[in-house]
Scaffold this motif. Structure first.
Motif, PDB file in Angstrom:
ATOM      1  N   THR B  21     -90.410  36.285  65.996  1.00 27.13           N
ATOM      2  CA  THR B  21     -89.439  37.332  66.306  1.00 27.13           C
ATOM      3  C   THR B  21     -88.706  37.768  65.047  1.00 27.13           C
ATOM      4  N   ILE B  22     -88.260  36.796  64.252  1.00 24.87           N
ATOM      5  CA  ILE B  22     -87.493  37.124  63.053  1.00 24.87           C
ATOM      6  C   ILE B  22     -88.343  37.928  62.081  1.00 24.87           C
ATOM      7  N   LEU B  23     -89.593  37.512  61.892  1.00 23.15           N
ATOM      8  CA  LEU B  23     -90.460  38.244  60.955  1.00 23.15           C
ATOM      9  C   LEU B  23     -90.680  39.676  61.430  1.00 23.15           C
ATOM     10  N   THR B  24     -90.854  39.825  62.736  1.00 22.10           N
ATOM     11  CA  THR B  24     -91.080  41.171  63.265  1.00 22.10           C
ATOM     12  C   THR B  24     -89.843  42.031  63.070  1.00 22.10           C
ATOM     13  N   ILE B  25     -88.685  41.425  63.343  1.00 21.21           N
ATOM     14  CA  ILE B  25     -87.438  42.163  63.176  1.00 21.21           C
ATOM     15  C   ILE B  25     -87.277  42.576  61.719  1.00 21.21           C
ATOM     16  N   LEU B  26     -87.699  41.697  60.811  1.00 23.25           N
ATOM     17  CA  LEU B  26     -87.564  41.975  59.381  1.00 23.25           C
ATOM     18  C   LEU B  26     -88.224  43.305  59.012  1.00 23.25           C
ATOM     19  N   GLY B  27     -89.401  43.556  59.607  1.00 22.41           N
ATOM     20  CA  GLY B  27     -90.081  44.819  59.337  1.00 22.41           C
ATOM     21  C   GLY B  27     -89.200  46.005  59.692  1.00 22.41           C
ATOM     22  N   ASN B 299     -98.209  45.402  66.952  1.00 25.51           N
ATOM     23  CA  ASN B 299     -99.185  44.351  66.676  1.00 25.51           C
ATOM     24  C   ASN B 299     -98.735  43.024  67.284  1.00 25.51           C
ATOM     25  N   ILE B 300     -97.495  42.667  66.999  1.00 26.64           N
ATOM     26  CA  ILE B 300     -96.969  41.390  67.486  1.00 26.64           C
ATOM     27  C   ILE B 300     -96.927  41.373  69.007  1.00 26.64           C
ATOM     28  N   MET B 301     -96.529  42.516  69.580  1.00 27.27           N
ATOM     29  CA  MET B 301     -96.443  42.572  71.038  1.00 27.27           C
ATOM     30  C   MET B 301     -97.827  42.413  71.666  1.00 27.27           C
ATOM     31  N   LEU B 302     -98.838  43.029  71.041  1.00 26.77           N
ATOM     32  CA  LEU B 302    -100.190  42.906  71.585  1.00 26.77           C
ATOM     33  C   LEU B 302    -100.669  41.458  71.491  1.00 26.77           C
ATOM     34  N   VAL B 303    -100.414  40.835  70.345  1.00 26.80           N
ATOM     35  CA  VAL B 303    -100.776  39.422  70.190  1.00 26.80           C
ATOM     36  C   VAL B 303    -100.069  38.607  71.263  1.00 26.80           C
ATOM     37  N   SER B 304     -98.786  38.925  71.426  1.00 23.07           N
ATOM     38  CA  SER B 304     -97.972  38.188  72.377  1.00 23.07           C
ATOM     39  C   SER B 304     -98.494  38.347  73.801  1.00 23.07           C
ATOM     40  N   VAL B 305     -98.942  39.557  74.131  1.00 26.24           N
ATOM     41  CA  VAL B 305     -99.484  39.780  75.476  1.00 26.24           C
ATOM     42  C   VAL B 305    -100.747  38.943  75.669  1.00 26.24           C
ATOM     43  N   THR B 306    -101.635  38.961  74.662  1.00 31.54           N
ATOM     44  CA  THR B 306    -102.871  38.199  74.760  1.00 31.54           C
ATOM     45  C   THR B 306    -102.568  36.710  74.881  1.00 31.54           C
ATOM     46  N   LEU B 386     -94.424  50.322  74.289  1.00 33.75           N
ATOM     47  CA  LEU B 386     -94.863  50.764  75.615  1.00 33.75           C
ATOM     48  C   LEU B 386     -96.297  50.336  75.915  1.00 33.75           C
ATOM     49  N   TRP B 387     -97.181  50.578  74.955  1.00 33.63           N
ATOM     50  CA  TRP B 387     -98.592  50.271  75.214  1.00 33.63           C
ATOM     51  C   TRP B 387     -98.813  48.782  75.490  1.00 33.63           C
ATOM     52  N   PRO B 388     -98.306  47.892  74.612  1.00 37.72           N
ATOM     53  CA  PRO B 388     -98.455  46.462  74.923  1.00 37.72           C
ATOM     54  C   PRO B 388     -97.840  46.103  76.275  1.00 37.72           C
ATOM     55  N   ALA B 389     -96.696  46.706  76.587  1.00 41.29           N
ATOM     56  CA  ALA B 389     -96.036  46.385  77.859  1.00 41.29           C
ATOM     57  C   ALA B 389     -96.893  46.819  79.038  1.00 41.29           C
ATOM     58  N   ILE B 390     -97.510  48.010  78.907  1.00 41.44           N
ATOM     59  CA  ILE B 390     -98.378  48.487  79.987  1.00 41.44           C
ATOM     60  C   ILE B 390     -99.568  47.542  80.135  1.00 41.44           C
ATOM     61  N   ARG B 391    -100.110  47.111  79.003  1.00 38.32           N
ATOM     62  CA  ARG B 391    -101.240  46.180  79.061  1.00 38.32           C
ATOM     63  C   ARG B 391    -100.851  44.886  79.758  1.00 38.32           C
ATOM     64  N   ALA B 392     -99.636  44.424  79.456  1.00 37.20           N
ATOM     65  CA  ALA B 392     -99.166  43.188  80.091  1.00 37.20           C
ATOM     66  C   ALA B 392     -99.035  43.387  81.595  1.00 37.20           C
ATOM     67  N   ALA B 393     -98.460  44.531  81.979  1.00 36.87           N
ATOM     68  CA  ALA B 393     -98.205  44.780  83.397  1.00 36.87           C
ATOM     69  C   ALA B 393     -99.499  44.919  84.187  1.00 36.87           C
ATOM     70  N   ARG B 394    -100.542  45.400  83.497  1.00 34.60           N
ATOM     71  CA  ARG B 394    -101.802  45.649  84.209  1.00 34.60           C
ATOM     72  C   ARG B 394    -102.678  44.415  84.339  1.00 34.60           C
ATOM     73  N   GLN B 395    -102.245  43.303  83.737  1.00 33.44           N
ATOM     74  CA  GLN B 395    -103.049  42.085  83.819  1.00 33.44           C
ATOM     75  C   GLN B 395    -103.345  41.736  85.271  1.00 33.44           C
ATOM     76  N   ASP B 396    -104.625  41.458  85.529  1.00 34.41           N
ATOM     77  CA  ASP B 396    -105.000  40.977  86.850  1.00 34.41           C
ATOM     78  C   ASP B 396    -104.579  39.509  86.931  1.00 34.41           C
ATOM     79  N   PRO B 397    -103.745  39.159  87.927  1.00 30.51           N
ATOM     80  CA  PRO B 397    -103.241  37.782  87.973  1.00 30.51           C
ATOM     81  C   PRO B 397    -104.349  36.732  88.038  1.00 30.51           C
ATOM     82  N   ILE B 398    -105.447  37.061  88.739  1.00 31.66           N
ATOM     83  CA  ILE B 398    -106.543  36.100  88.857  1.00 31.66           C
ATOM     84  C   ILE B 398    -107.146  35.806  87.492  1.00 31.66           C
ATOM     85  N   VAL B 399    -107.467  36.898  86.765  1.00 31.47           N
ATOM     86  CA  VAL B 399    -108.036  36.735  85.426  1.00 31.47           C
ATOM     87  C   VAL B 399    -107.041  35.985  84.550  1.00 31.47           C
ATOM     88  N   ALA B 400    -105.775  36.367  84.682  1.00 23.59           N
ATOM     89  CA  ALA B 400    -104.745  35.765  83.843  1.00 23.59           C
ATOM     90  C   ALA B 400    -104.622  34.270  84.112  1.00 23.59           C
TER      91      ALA B 400
END
Lengths: 285, 405
Positions: B21-27, B299-306, B386-400
């Motif tokens: 989080t701190i590194l991302t905020i630094l950017g 980038n960080i958010m996408l990594v975080s979602v995965t 927004l995009w990472p958040a949408i990806r997170a929200a669309r996760q199929d719970p079974i797959v997840a």
């Protein structure tokens, strides 16, 4: 406890007169908690297609403790996921408390998962970054927002499960049995009426298994419906009904009349009938 | 779910991954810092230009030789190099007749070295002028006196503050001797630091030496090579003054390009224009760094979602709706960018305080700097979260939930 006599007290009179038989048929027509008709589930397409469920019919009444058994790959978990609204069947109709699951929007399903269903998984599925108490309060957070009362409630449930001293531990600091009890506490947080347990003791030794099963029995006695997938035949002694699955269908469906759980179930069933009957009479007046 | 809950959930999960989080905020911090420092500095420069024109020189008219310029404005550009003059002693007389005695000061620019004892500074501009200059330009004396017209034959010099402190110990500067182009002058006054961003004087007053016109012409072989004439107009009359001076000078200078008459406000305007251009360019580059910060967030958010697919699955299983998941991830991005915005803005003001100490540039606190400094990162957070958040929200719970089984 002499459950049989209690049972007869409620169950027998309903079949004594014509009018009461009429009530009984009324009640049997009343919708069950879980009603699956011709449920199919396929994965993949064409050559790679596998059939997890092949036209399965299953009706579960309120207050039953159902154990689902069968070889791996027979569709037990898929069935549980469909019942828990985590997955959608490719065919057939599923009614949960007489609501057609296929027609529920995703937000509504989430709400039902939150309020009416509690999940217990083989690998506990606690969120590793949250404390025990936060994990337990999570369903409350999603349904009712943040409130210190939720922490109180979570704490109460944990205390009942003998985990009071572990409230502020992280999940990795707990033993398997403790983690599963935390998972049970989380499943109970919103006081759901249906508990879906997918091999809840699969990762536990026999001592811890016993503790978990006793908890489930207690929950069952409080009038909840429990569906449990298991490989372990010893656990059948806790159930009121056992379903053997094979190739995506129900192979055998047996009511375990000799079990304590069965007595609890039937007692509960008849109580429900009694109250429904009374309501019906009241409405007629 | 209230936004507060989402906020708390997001906050918790950010705390759980502290280093990341701190590194991302630094950017974001760096991006906002650069944008804000450009804005604050530019606002400070604008403010000091306004201060200078409003408080000191609102009624100043400057006559310069325009060189080859057609518009005359180039004579006032900060990049001006040509110093050849077309203004003569006759012009000075005419302008004095129009504006009145005491309101006009000629300025003759002499290059060369200024020295004292062993110290010697090359490339110092010595300005030959008259007694009216400090009043017209609003320059104040730190100590000593300005030379009067009556004593213009005496070898006296007034030094700019920086030149004085470089050459002499300012406490005892009075009465000391300095040599200008080999000739010896007595120091009779030292100027206060002028700190004027617009060079209406045509020279950095702090680094210049001032001598009388009579002394000045000794170096030019007796001719008055006037670089510019500064004229003080009566309050509100600067436009009329500009017109009458132009009309007068046109009689002797047939070519428009030979002279340029400008009001101080016009010069300030052109300076401000320059500044705006430079600021715009600087902002474009600063925005790129903010963009990079935003991409870092995404980038960080996408990594975080995965990484947290399983967690998302659990949350959905216990009843989180798509919207609640979306809210949590979007808020995570927003908290990071907003925190970055606050820290970046604070750092920018810290840096501008240092600039203020060094260059006495005023620190400007205005609502739009705060709005940009905090608003832009929020927009960046929304866009890239927004995009990472949408990806997170669309996760199929079974797959997840099946992940890492």
């Amino acid at each position: 406890m002499t459950t049989t006599s209690e049972n007869s007290l409620f169950a027998i009179p309903t079949r004594q007169s014509d009018s009461k038989v009429f009530y009984a048929t009324m009640i049997s027509n009343a919708s069950p908690v879980i009603d699956l008709r011709g449920i199919e589930k396929h994965f993949g397409y064409g050559d790679t297609q596998t059939v997890a469920l092949a036209g399965l019919d299953l009706v579960i009444e309120r207050g039953e403790f159902v154990a689902i058994m069968g070889p791996s790959g027979c569709g037990k978990t898929t069935l549980l996921n469909i019942i828990g609204l985590l997955d959608q069947p490719t065919g057939g109709e599923y009614r949960l408390n007489s609501r057609n699951a296929a027609k529920l929007p995703s937000g509504r399903k989430a709400k039902i998962r939150n309020r009416e269903i509690g999940f217990i998984f083989q690998n506990f599925n606690l969120i590793p970054k949250l404390t025990v108490i936060d994990n337990v309060a999570l369903p409350l957070t999603y349904s009712r927002g943040l409130n210190y009362k939720h922490q109180e409630k979570a704490s109460k449930i944990l205390t009942a499960l003998g985990l009071h001293s572990r409230e502020y531990y992280m999940p990795y600091q707990l033993s398997g049995g403790q983690m599963q009890r935390v998972a049970i506490a989380r499943a109970l947080a919103n006081e759901p009426s249906i508990i879906l347990a997918d091999e809840p003791t699969g990762n536990l030794d026999s001592k811890n298994s016993e503790i978990i099963m006793d908890e489930l029995t207690r929950i069952h006695r409080e009038g909840n419906t429990i569906l449990m997938v298991t490989h372990n035949p010893e656990l059948l002694s806790y159930a009121s009904r056992v379903i053997h699955m094979k190739d995506g269908q129900i192979d055998r469906d047996i009511e375990l009349v000799d079990n304590k759980a069965y007595a609890t179930t039937s007692k509960f069933k008849s109580r429900r009938k009694e109250s429904r009957k009374r309501n019906w009479i009241r409405r007629r007046k | 779910m209230t936004l507060f809950v989402g906020f708390t959930l997001a906050n918790r999960s950010l705390r759980a991954h502290r280093a990341r989080t701190i590194l991302t905020i630094l950017g974001v911090v760096i991006g906002v810092f650069i944008v804000s420092i450009v804005l604050i500095t530019s606002a400070g420069l604008h403010r000091s230009i306004d201060d200078q024109t409003n408080k000191l020189h609102s009624d100043l008219v400057v006559v310069r030789s325009a060189g080859d310029s057609t518009t005359g404005m180039e004579a006032f550009s900060p990049l001006r190099v040509a110093n050849a003059t077309t203004l003569t002693a006759l012009d000075l007389e005419k302008v004095t007749k129009v504006a009145g005695d005491g309101n006009v000061a000629p300025m003759m620019f002499l290059g060369g070295s200024v020295g004292s004892g062993q110290d010697k500074f090359d490339n110092i501009t010595t300005v030959a002028t008259n007694e009216s200059l400090p009043d017209i330009l609003g320059i104040k004396l730190q100590s000593g006196n300005w030379f009067s017209n009556k004593e213009s034959k005496r070898a006296w010099v007034v030094l700019g503050s920086k030149l004085a402190s470089g050459l002499l110990d300012t406490n005892q500067a009075m009465g000391q001797y300095v040599t200008i182009k080999g000739q010896t002058f007595t120091v009779i006054g030292i100027l206060e630091s002028a700190n004027q961003p617009i060079s209406l004087a045509g020279v950095d007053v702090d680094k210049a030496a001032f001598i009388s016109m009579d002394n000045g012409i000794q170096f030019t072989g007796g001719t008055r090579q006037i670089g510019q004439i500064v004229v003080k107009a009566k309050s509100g009359k600067s436009e009329a003054m500009e017109r009458s001076i132009t009309a007068t000078l046109k009689v002797t200078h047939s070519d428009d390009g030979e002279f340029a008459v400008r009001r101080s406000s016009e010069v300030a305007g052109s300076m401000a224009g320059w500044l705006t251009t430079i600021t715009t360019v600087a902002l474009i580059f600063a925005s790129i760094s903010l963009l990079v910060g935003g991409i870092g967030i995404m980038n960080i958010m996408l990594v975080s979602v995965t990484e947290r697919i399983r967690e998302i699955g659990i949350r959905k299983a216990v009843g989180a709706t798509k919207r609640q998941i979306l809210e949590q991830f979007l808020l995570e991005a927003l908290i990071m960018t907003f925190t970055g915005g606050i820290v970046g803005l604070l750092l920018a003001y810290g840096a501008s305080y240092l600039i203020n100490l060094q260059f006495s540039l005023p620190m400007v606190f205005s609502w739009w700097i705060f709005a940009v400094g905090l608003g832009v990162p929020v927009i960046v957070g929304l866009l890239f979260g927004l995009w990472p958040a949408i990806r997170a929200a669309r996760q199929d719970p079974i797959v997840a939930l099946r992940q890492y089984h």
